[in-house]
Design an enzyme around this catalytic site. Structure first.
Site, mmCIF file in Angstrom:
data_model
loop_
_atom_site.group_PDB
_atom_site.id
_atom_site.type_symbol
_atom_site.label_atom_id
_atom_site.label_comp_id
_atom_site.label_asym_id
_atom_site.label_seq_id
_atom_site.Cartn_x
_atom_site.Cartn_y
_atom_site.Cartn_z
ATOM 1 N N LYS A 175 -9.147 1.616 -2.191
ATOM 2 C CA LYS A 175 -9.434 1.167 -0.826
ATOM 3 C C LYS A 175 -10.803 1.682 -0.392
ATOM 4 C CE LYS A 175 -7.231 1.219 3.775
ATOM 5 N NZ LYS A 175 -6.025 1.720 4.489
ATOM 6 N N CYS A 194 -4.855 -3.082 3.097
ATOM 7 C CA CYS A 194 -4.631 -2.871 4.526
ATOM 8 C C CYS A 194 -5.840 -3.231 5.392
ATOM 9 C CB CYS A 194 -4.167 -1.434 4.768
ATOM 10 S SG CYS A 194 -3.191 -1.259 6.283
ATOM 11 N N GLU A 254 0.851 -1.199 0.000
ATOM 12 C CA GLU A 254 0.000 0.000 0.000
ATOM 13 C C GLU A 254 0.886 1.248 0.000
ATOM 14 O OE1 GLU A 254 -3.338 1.984 3.006
ATOM 15 O OE2 GLU A 254 -1.811 0.608 3.761
#
Length: 532
Positions: A360, A411, A303
């Protein structure tokens, strides 16, 4: 003096008796918190709810069942999520030391208190609906816990499910997640604890106790039907999990995908600086060239590997290397959406062109956005100069690659099983997990790895996990870690994973167990009311 001393001793004894239930509840919650990293005492999960259950049921006629439940929740979530405090100090973000401490304690305290509220609601349900029948209490207690976890996980603040207490150490029981997701494991833990607690309350010498044998009663005086059922249930569940765990994994050559991972190991305090960007370019470009020379099919980066916007990616040395070597790369960077930005994972094909993008969708509260901004936004903005213009991606994204559709996760999303289930149901054939846990202590990335293991098992998929500073890993569909990096190290690694199109019961039907348990609980409560 003696009468006075006796009176004082009596008061102290009464005070201790009053405090004892609270201390027991807090201690048992802390024990549950020790089941995850860094301690990893997973076996405690099968007994840590017992004291709370006994306290709630035995004090149902009084008014003291709710504070113990609240303390248990604080004990569990506070200990399990203590890694949150590792974000302090945030001076590298420009946050002064004292405001950084205030923000950190607020985050930790808020999620711990939320855990206490969760348990208080559960205790209220047990008291109001549990009734006098042990079987009904076990059914309702299990259903309520699963239902509340489902509600909590539907929001933005979620991490510490009971199910993750078993990962990565007890992979056999984690395989129950293939049936109906993590709530299957949660239900198993709560039901076993509930049966043990009911056995304790109905042990020999108390009302409702039953002896195993009238002839050989002495050796069995601490055994009753609830403990026998609990033992049988525990063994049966592990046998089912072992059956699922023992199934062979097909590895056809045509489904093979040789993936390389780069762990750049660039501290977050440097990442936004010119020196940090220079190191990122150097580490990821050199890592890519090394992996390309090893004959990989694709390379995965963490990320935010290159902390720049999409429009600037084409001018980087890493993309130039992709054009030169012709090996597909998944590069973490920032996407753009109007005046806002997203944390994204971009697919670069063999020509160095962007062919897909995943944004995300589950953002980290306070770190990436301000939850309840209307209430807390002003306070947080006064304490911190953090920019709050990051926006989430769509909830129904798909991520197509030159090798077929993938299941993408960035994440924090690893804690949300529905994200993975939906993508697997939509044709995702392997998992790409891209993360950056550099600002936390080592226990957090290990818990993160445990979450990714659960997602791999539930979806029956191979998983490649790239992180900035650790722990990067490759995981097979049985949750076995094929390789895991060190912590705070620069590493590259190559592993072969396999694309799969299987669909577990969970992928097909989502979480069907929780509605079933809730329905049975309502039916059982109604029947009990009619009978009485």
């Amino acid at each position: 003096m003696l009468p006075m001393q006796k009176k004082q001793n009596k008061k102290q004894g009464e005070r201790l008796t009053t405090l004892l239930p609270y201390l027991i509840a807090l201690a048992s919650g802390i024990l549950m918190g020790l089941t995850v990293a860094p301690v990893g005492a997973w076996f405690l999960a099968w007994i840590a709810i017992v004291p709370l259950w006994v306290l709630v049921v035995t004090s149902a006629k009084g008014k003291n069942q709710f504070p113990p439940a609240f303390l248990w929740g604080i004990g569990f979530h506070g200990v399990a999520l203590f890694w949150i405090t590792g974000i302090h100090p945030m001076t590298w973000l420009g946050v002064p030391w004292l405001p950084s401490l205030v923000i950190t304690l607020f985050c930790w305290g808020f999620i711990s208190v939320l855990g206490g509220v969760f348990l208080t609601i559960w205790a209220a349900i047990m008291v109001r609906l549990g009734g006098k029948k042990p079987w009904l209490r076990v059914l309702i207690g299990t259903a309520a816990w699963c239902g509340l976890e489902s509600l909590w996980s539907a929001g933005p603040l979620w991490w510490s499910s009971l199910a993750y207490t078993q990962s990565p150490h007890n992979l056999v029981i984690v395989h129950l997640g293939q049936l109906s997701g993590p709530n299957t494991v949660t239900a198993a833990i709560v039901a076993v604890n509930g049966l043990i607690a009911e056995g304790w309350m109905n042990r020999r010498g108390t009302e409702g106790a039953e002896k195993i044998s009238s002839v050989f009663s002495a050796p069995w005086r601490f055994v009753n039907k609830y403990w026998v059922i609990a033992t049988g249930l525990l063994i049966t569940l592990h046998l089912i999990g072992f059956f699922l765990y023992s199934r062979p994994i097909a590895q056809p050559p045509e489904a093979a995908l040789k993936v390389g991972i780069i762990q750049g190991n660039i501290p977050n305090r440097l990442l936004r600086s010119s020196e940090g960007f220079r190191r990122a370019q150097e580490n990821y470009t050199n890592g890519y060239l090394t992996l390309a020379d090893q004959g990989v099919d694709a390379v995965l980066t963490p990320e935010g590997a290159l902390p720049i916007f999409q429009r600037n990616l084409m001018q980087t040395a890493l993309v130039a290397a992709v054009k030169e070597k012709g090996v597909v790369a998944w590069i973490g960077a920032f996407g753009e959406r109007g005046d806002s930005y997203t944390i994204s994972l971009f697919t670069f094909n063999s020509k160095g062109e962007i062919v897909s993008r995943y944004d995300k969708s589950k953002l980290v509260p306070l770190g990436e956005y301000i939850p309840f901004e209307g209430i807390f936004g002003g306070l947080i903005q006064r304490l911190s100069p953090l920019d709050a213009h990051q926006v989430p991606g769509s909830a129904n994204q798909i991520f197509d690659t030159p090798f077929g559709r993938a299941i993408a996760s960035i994440c924090y999303e690893s804690a949300f099983p529905e994200q993975f289930r939906r993508q697997a149901a939509a044709g995702g054939q392997f998992i790409l997990s891209s993360s950056n846990d550099a600002h936390y202590t080592a226990s957090m990335p290990f818990q993160h790895h445990a979450q990714d293991i659960m997602r791999a098992i539930e979806t029956d998929r191979w998983s490649a996990r790239a992180t900035n500073t650790g722990y990067s890993a490759f995981i097979d569909p049985h949750g076995r870690t094929l390789w895991m990096s060190g912590y705070n190290t620069y590493e590259t690694h190559v592993e072969t994973i396999y694309r799969r199109q299987t669909k577990t019961l969970y992928v097909r039907w989502s979480d069907w167990l929780t509605p079933l348990l809730l329905g049975l609980s309502i039916l059982g409560w109604f029947v009990q009311r009619v009978i009485n």
